[in-house]
Write an enzyme that holds these catalytic residues in place. Structure first.
Site, PDB file in Angstrom:
ATOM      1  N   HIS A   1       0.844  -1.208   0.000  1.00 35.01           N
ATOM      2  CA  HIS A   1       0.000   0.000   0.000  1.00 35.01           C
ATOM      3  C   HIS A   1       0.878   1.257   0.000  1.00 35.01           C
ATOM      4  O   HIS A   1       2.063   1.188   0.354  1.00 35.01           O
ATOM      5  CB  HIS A   1      -0.863   0.039   1.274  1.00 35.01           C
ATOM      6  CG  HIS A   1      -1.981  -0.952   1.327  1.00 35.01           C
ATOM      7  ND1 HIS A   1      -2.188  -1.774   2.417  1.00 35.01           N
ATOM      8  CD2 HIS A   1      -2.978  -1.237   0.451  1.00 35.01           C
ATOM      9  CE1 HIS A   1      -3.255  -2.527   2.207  1.00 35.01           C
ATOM     10  NE2 HIS A   1      -3.758  -2.225   1.020  1.00 35.01           N
TER      11      HIS A   1
ATOM     12  N   CYS B   1      -2.253  -0.103  10.006  1.00 32.87           N
ATOM     13  CA  CYS B   1      -3.224  -1.067   9.457  1.00 32.87           C
ATOM     14  C   CYS B   1      -4.202  -1.579  10.504  1.00 32.87           C
ATOM     15  O   CYS B   1      -5.297  -2.037  10.172  1.00 32.87           O
ATOM     16  CB  CYS B   1      -2.501  -2.271   8.858  1.00 32.87           C
ATOM     17  SG  CYS B   1      -1.171  -1.845   7.751  1.00 32.87           S
TER      18      CYS B   1
HETATM   19  N1  GLY Z   1      -2.266  -9.146   4.863  1.00 33.35           N
HETATM   20  C1  GLY Z   1      -2.789  -7.868   4.690  1.00 33.35           C
HETATM   21  C2  GLY Z   1      -3.349  -7.683   3.337  1.00 33.35           C
HETATM   22  O1  GLY Z   1      -2.854  -8.302   2.432  1.00 33.35           O
HETATM   23  O2  GLY Z   1      -4.272  -6.952   3.123  1.00 33.35           O
END
Ligand code: GLY
Length: 253
Positions: free
Chosen positions: A157, A244
């Site tokens: 991300h 996250c």
């Molecule tokens: N393991 C976090 C994701 O791939 O969204």
């Protein structure tokens, strides 16, 4: 500012989370680390709402991705990862109690981990998880707030490579340091070998950072921030970081 965090502890199925590392996840340790993470949020003055684990969604502890609140609007995302589709429907009703909701619709995809929110603009990563249609929908939803797209390569991300500390300052990996989009901002670059630590959760005067990255922690402290470090080794195995693990929002006025 009254900050709230929605968090979801990892369930047993977290062992099957999407992972580029392939490393075996110790779920008990992850659950303990998650508790310490919640403690750090509370220490930073955040009101923490703990949702129940959901075994159907191995990655659902990564609460940042399925929805986000920007400028008093709840954006209900549409995960690019197929196994994560449906997580957004779990949080939409909760956010809908406080905010108007806007859903990202097919063919758009968007994950919160690609959205870097500053006080006067938003950057969105065009990544394997977030596509142009999703970015266009986000732009329309947030108008007139400027939304700028940035290419994300080699990272899960956008927030895997850059996070916002507040006060016009970013913490980033070297590759993002010279981005023209960030001109006029102070960009602190994490030391070589500590790239993972660029993912920190800025909460005003306090920042939550991953444990085990002392040079980054020292740099943040020198910058005048109170640094709370938390162990997140099990979440790192699933490509997740400290941002996250929570969906942060401020109370609707
Ligand atoms: N393991 C976090 C994701 O791939 O969204």
């Amino acid at each position: 500012m009254n900050r709230h965090a929605l968090v979801r502890p990892p369930g047993r199925s977290f062992a099957d989370a999407i992972s580029s590392t392939g490393a075996a996840i110790d779920v008990c340790l992850a659950q303990h680390q998650h508790e310490l993470y919640c403690d750090a949020l509370r220490l930073a003055g955040v009101r923490v709402e703990v949702l129940p684990p959901d075994e159907r969604y191995p990655d659902s502890c990564f609460m940042q991705d399925p929805a986000l609140v920007i400028d008093g609007k709840a954006i209900i995302a549409r995960p690019g990862a197929i196994s994560r589709r449906g997580e957004e429907l779990l949080v939409a009703p909760l956010l809908g109690q406080h905010f108007p909701t806007i859903h990202i619709e097919a063919p758009g995809t968007l994950e919160g981990g690609d959205v870097l929110v500053l006080s006067d603009r938003v950057y969105v990563g065009e990544s394997d998880r977030t596509n142009q249609a999703g970015i266009e929908q986000l732009r329309a939803a947030l108008h007139p707030l400027p939304v700028e797209a940035m290419r994300v390569q080699g990272l899960l991300h956008l927030l895997s490579g850059v996070t916002y500390l507040g006060r016009n300052t970013l913490l980033a990996v070297e590759a993002f340091a010279g981005q023209p989009e960030f001109e006029g901002m102070q960009v602190l670059v994490v030391p070589a070998g500590e790239e993972y630590a660029c993912n920190v959760l800025g909460l005003g005067e306090t920042v939550i950072a991953p444990e085990g990255y002392p040079r980054t922690a020292a740099m943040l402290a020198c910058h005048g921030l109170r640094v709370l470090t938390v162990p997140v080794s099990e979440f790192a195995k699933a490509d997740g970081g400290v941002t996250c693990l929570s969906l942060i929002y401020t109370e609707a006025i």
